[in-house]
Structure formats: C-alpha cells, structure tokens
Design an enzyme around this catalytic site. Structure first.
Site, short mmCIF file in Angstrom:
data_model
loop_
_atom_site.label_atom_id
_atom_site.label_comp_id
_atom_site.label_asym_id
_atom_site.label_seq_id
_atom_site.Cartn_x
_atom_site.Cartn_y
_atom_site.Cartn_z
N THR A 57 0.67 -1.57 0.04
CA THR A 57 0.18 0.02 -0.13
C THR A 57 0.66 1.05 -0.06
O THR A 57 0.21 2.42 -0.74
CB THR A 57 -1.02 0.06 1.23
N GLN A 113 1.04 -13.76 -1.43
CA GLN A 113 0.00 -14.17 -1.94
C GLN A 113 0.27 -13.09 -3.47
O GLN A 113 -1.43 -12.37 -4.38
CB GLN A 113 -1.27 -13.54 -1.47
N HIS A 133 -0.16 -16.74 -6.18
CA HIS A 133 -1.63 -16.10 -6.83
C HIS A 133 -0.69 -16.07 -8.22
O HIS A 133 -1.78 -15.08 -9.61
CB HIS A 133 -2.20 -15.33 -6.20
N GLY A 213 1.14 -7.96 6.26
CA GLY A 213 -0.34 -7.24 5.80
C GLY A 213 -0.59 -8.02 4.64
O GLY A 213 -0.90 -8.18 3.65
N VAL A 259 3.52 -2.09 8.14
CA VAL A 259 4.68 -2.97 7.99
C VAL A 259 5.99 -2.64 7.92
O VAL A 259 7.50 -2.56 8.49
CB VAL A 259 4.55 -3.67 7.06
#
Length: 555
Positions: A57, A113, A133, A213, A259
């Site tokens: 983010t 992911q 993913h 996260g 984070v």
C-alpha cells in the site's frame, strides 16, 4: 492498476470479510513487541515470511479488503482514489528489508499472495520465493512450462495467451514453439504445483512464521503460518497487520502498526540497514533495457528438482507428526482413563435367543398328591416362554464400555473394552436348585429351577428359563437297574447334541434332563448350565426311578 486486475477476474461473490476496522498500537507497545520479535528472530533457525497486499500500500497499490480496499469500495459502487500503475510502483522499505533478510540467510523462504511482482523486483531469488497467486511481470509457456520475465505488466489475467512466442529452446536445440500465457491466477485456478510444494515444506520446517500485511482469508496460503505451531514443538507465529486476521487469536504476537515502521525498528534492533531500491538490479527494468543473459531471456521458472526433494522432506515431517500424535493419544488413554476425553457408555445386552425344541415323548411331572414323582410317556410338551413385569427391585444388567481413543471417535470399534459395571452378574450365568424337601400345595412343584433373569431395557420383560413350570422335559430315561439308585443325576448336553438328537425310549441309556431354554444365548456366551450328582438324601427324601409308569412315593 489493482482496479484493472480486479475487473479482469471472473465474477465471484464470496470475497471474505471486507472493511474491518483497523487498529493501531501505541508507540510504547509497538516498541515492546518489536523487541520481542527481534529476540525470536535471533533465536530461530528457520524463519518463513508470509506477505499480503498490505505491504504494497505504501507503493501506491491499494489493498483489497481494507477500509479503502478495492473490493470494499466495489461493494459500495466506488473505486480507490489512489491507483498507481504497475510500471510506476516501486518496492517498499518492507520489500527491500525482506530481500536483505533473505540475502543474509536470516529468512529462509518467502510465501506471497501478491501478484504485483515487487518481490521479484526487490531482488528476492526465485529459489527463496513462492508466488502462489502469480505475477503480473511473468509469462509462462503452455508447452515447456518455462516462466519468462516480462518488461511490462501482462495485458490479461487468468492465464490467457498474451500474444508472444516462447523464446526458449529444447534440449535438442530446437525452438520450443509454445505460446506464452500470463501468470496471473483467476478464482478457482489451480495453484502452481512446485511453488505450493516448496511452500508447504518450508512452512512445516518453520520455527518462526511472520505474517505481514495479510488478513489470511484465502486458503491454503492463509493457513500455512500455523504450520509452525503444528509441526514444530516450540514454533511461534507473529502477525503484523492493522486489521484483525483469521488467526489473530492463535498468534503468539500481534503487532498493529504499519509494516514499514515495524521493519525499520526491527533492523535498528538487529543492527542492520534497509537497502534502497536500485532500478539497475530490477529484472523487469533489465528486460526493458535489453540487458539479457546469453539465452535471450530471464528465466523465472521454479526449480522442479528442488520441489521433489522438499516434497519428500515434507512427507517425512508429516509422517513423524502423525506418529507422535498416535503415540500421545495412546499414552493419554491408558495413563489417565478418567480424563475428559475418556467416555463411558452403557449398552444393553441382546435379548436371549429362543430356539424351540422338538417335541419329546417323555415328561417328568408331579402328581397332585405332592408325595411322589411319576414318569409319563407319550405326552408332548413344548417349552414355554413367560413374560412378567419387572419389579422395581430388579437389578438391570449392564456393561461399561470404555472408548480408549482420545479423539472422541465413537465409531472406532477397535479401541473398545468391555468391563462389568457395579458388580452386576453376567446375564449368561445360570444357576439351578433342586428342592425336594419342602412340601408344597397342589399349585406348586417339588422341584424349582432358578435362573438368572435377563432384563430387556426397552420392554422390561423378564425371561425365565422354565421357572415355576410344573412340566419338566426329560429326553431319555434309564429303565433298567433302578433299584440301587440313591439320587437323581442331571447331566448337561451340548447344544449340537440337543438339536441333532433323535428322541428314543432306549432303556440302555442314562437319564438326562435337558434345559433347552436359552440355548442360543448359552451358545453365544459359552455358558453350560450343569447340575451333577445332587444327592436326594441331603434334602431329606429319596427319589426312586421305576421302570413302569407308576407313581413313586417320596419317603
């Protein structure tokens, strides 16, 4: 960018919990928690990092389930205000810190992911990274399965053909001729086998799993952090996320702050510095600038040989885990039978089976004067089954069934022991008494057969083995040399002999009185109802057997 990715996926209703409130720990609490994290890192041997959209983010890529996430706003008919293109996004301090920890061999493996490719661009080696993913900056050949780094984001999602040919060559030197497809998974697509296998084994080996996260709502990636607690004796789980996660209650430490701040504080405590992002070392930038190896492409294929080796190692870890579990369950079962996992049940016995006997030609009966016993022939009598109401004072026969399987599986017949409950007699034990000394009325018998009562819990019927029956079955009677007989001898006969015997008035065979009631039950329980050599003199009377069918006085 994230919006374009989300819009390219197939429709899917169940996207998990969206827009959960974020929580922030105060500065003092964060400091204490990072101290604890640094201590665990310094004392761990196999650390695995699990990352989600929350670490990107700060690069301008919105997450999906946060208060301003793509799917949270999509549900309201809105789109995120901040949406940086995939090309312009750069690895964050967290990405660069993770790459440094991998370089120093402090972190053994990273499971992500994310499909943004920022771990690739930050410098994490392929053998230390599983992209479960997919990756926007990687294509995969549909023939040779090689993965090729792209110079720009894939134009499609869902493993569709991107329009390029595979640049790889076969072992024989000929060109592959396969077509490249994007490496971005859609809903319900199968995860890449090698990445999944390697991830499983590293997650099992981890004595410290650190989540950063992610709300851990997508499986199997969301469950892998807990493997540290499952397969390692002192394994620990740390979660760094602003929102509550699926496994918040199971974590050993939850840190609620950004984070990037966690990584900066952690590197200060470890005495390390976070490196800056360098475009010259970014594989995506290298492809865009034509800085390619001799083969003409940057290979991002996961090592299949490594996956095979780790697959065997993971299987061994899992087998050992199951072995320890079985031994522990067995030990607890025998060591503490009164524990909460120990279950006791009451079960009712089966109703005795009644096998009606064939008609007999000889009957031992009592005349009305109560003074003699006569032997009548050519009279057919069948055994009777009497049902009576159960008095309140009757004791029910029950068993205690102990399930020694601590897992609570009621269907596991192999682990059941049967024990007597409260000293109750076995319903199969039958006792008989002969009473010849007490005078009775005409309605009673000089011989009383007493048997154990078997109570059926459902019907409360008492089944008696011929009790209070004036007619007693005699299969064969000895006729000769009876003058010297001082008593009545009653012998038991096996069930097979009873069923197969032919009724004959043979004067050369000994007399036998056979109790045929409950033959099936006695056969099942191995019980012999046997009365031998009852001396009539003990009861104060002599019984004499006469060959002729005449009343015999009892003196």
């Amino acid at each position: 960018m994230s919006c374009n990715y989300a819009e390219g996926l197939s429709p899917y209703e169940n996207k998990g919990k969206l827009g959960l409130a974020e929580k922030f720990d105060n500065a003092g609490v964060v400091e204490q928690k990072v101290d604890q994290l640094a201590h665990w890192i310094q004392n761990s041997k196999h650390i695995v990092l699990h990352t989600g959209a929350g670490i990107s983010t700060s690069a301008g890529i919105p997450d999906f389930r946060g208060p301003r996430g793509v799917w949270t706003l999509e549900k309201k008919g809105l789109k995120p205000e901040i949406n940086v293109s995939w090309d312009d996004a750069k690895p964050t301090p967290t990405h660069m810190a993770i790459a440094k920890l991998v370089e120093l061999d402090i972190v053994k493996f990273v499971i992500t992911q994310n499909i943004d490719g920022l771990h690739l661009r930050s410098g994490v080696p392929r053998r230390n990274l599983a992209e479960l993913h997919g990756n926007m900056f990687v294509d995969q050949c549909d023939k040779c399965k090689k993965m090729i780094v792209r110079d720009s984001p894939a134009p499609t999602v869902g493993q569709k053909i991107t329009g390029s040919d595979c640049p790889a060559y076969k072992d024989n030197g000929r060109k592959c001729r396969g077509k490249l497809r994007d490496f971005v998974l859609d809903w319900e697509d199968n995860l890449p086998d090698d990445d999944l296998t390697i991830s499983d084994t590293h997650a099992m080996k981890a004595d410290l799993s650190i989540v950063m996260g992610s709300t851990l709502q997508i499986v199997p990636a969301g469950n892998m952090p807990l493997y540290a607690k499952k397969y390692q004796e002192n394994g620990k789980v740390v979660i760094c996320n602003l929102q509550p996660t699926k496994h918040t209650g199971k974590a050993d430490l939850n840190i609620h702050t950004y984070v990037d701040d966690v990584m900066r504080k952690l590197f200060d405590k470890l005495g390390l510095s976070i490196p800056e992002y360098s475009p010259g070392q970014d594989p995506v930038k290298q492809v865009a600038q034509g800085e390619l190896p001799e083969c003409g492409y940057i290979d991002w294929t996961q090592c299949s040989q490594l996956a095979k080796v780790l697959k065997k190692e993971g299987d061994d870890i899992h087998d050992q885990y199951l072995k320890v579990r079985r031994e522990e369950k067995k030990r607890k079962s025998f060591e503490d039978p009164s524990s909460s996992n120990h279950k006791t049940k009451l079960v009712k016995l089966k109703e005795p089976k009644i096998f009606p006997k064939k008609e007999s030609t000889s009957v031992l009966s009592k005349p009305a004067d109560n003074d003699s016993i006569s032997i009548l022939t050519n009279k057919s009598v069948k055994p009777e089954l009497k049902k009576e109401e159960v008095p309140d004072s009757k004791q029910f026969v029950a068993y205690e069934v102990i399930d020694i399987d601590s897992d609570g599986d009621d269907n596991d017949d192999k682990d059941i022991e049967i024990q007597h409950c409260n000293g109750a007699k076995n319903a199969s034990n039958v006792s008989h008494d002969l009473n010849l000394n007490s005078p009775k009325s005409d309605a009673s018998s000089d011989i009383e057969i007493i048997t154990e009562e078997v109570v059926n819990e459902d019907t409360h019927d008492v089944l008696k083995n011929g009790a209070q029956n004036d007619d007693y079955h005699l299969e064969e009677l000895k006729h000769d040399d009876v003058s010297s007989t001082n008593g009545v001898q009653v012998l038991s006969v096996s069930d097979n002999a009873t069923k197969d015997s032919n009724i004959e008035n043979n004067s050369e065979k000994e007399g036998q009185i056979i109790d045929d009631l409950n033959e099936g039950d006695n056969e099942e329980n191995g019980v012999d109802s046997e009365i031998e050599n009852v001396d009539a003199s003990e009861s104060g009377s002599d019984v004499e057997l006469i060959q002729e069918v005449q009343p015999v006085s009892v003196t």
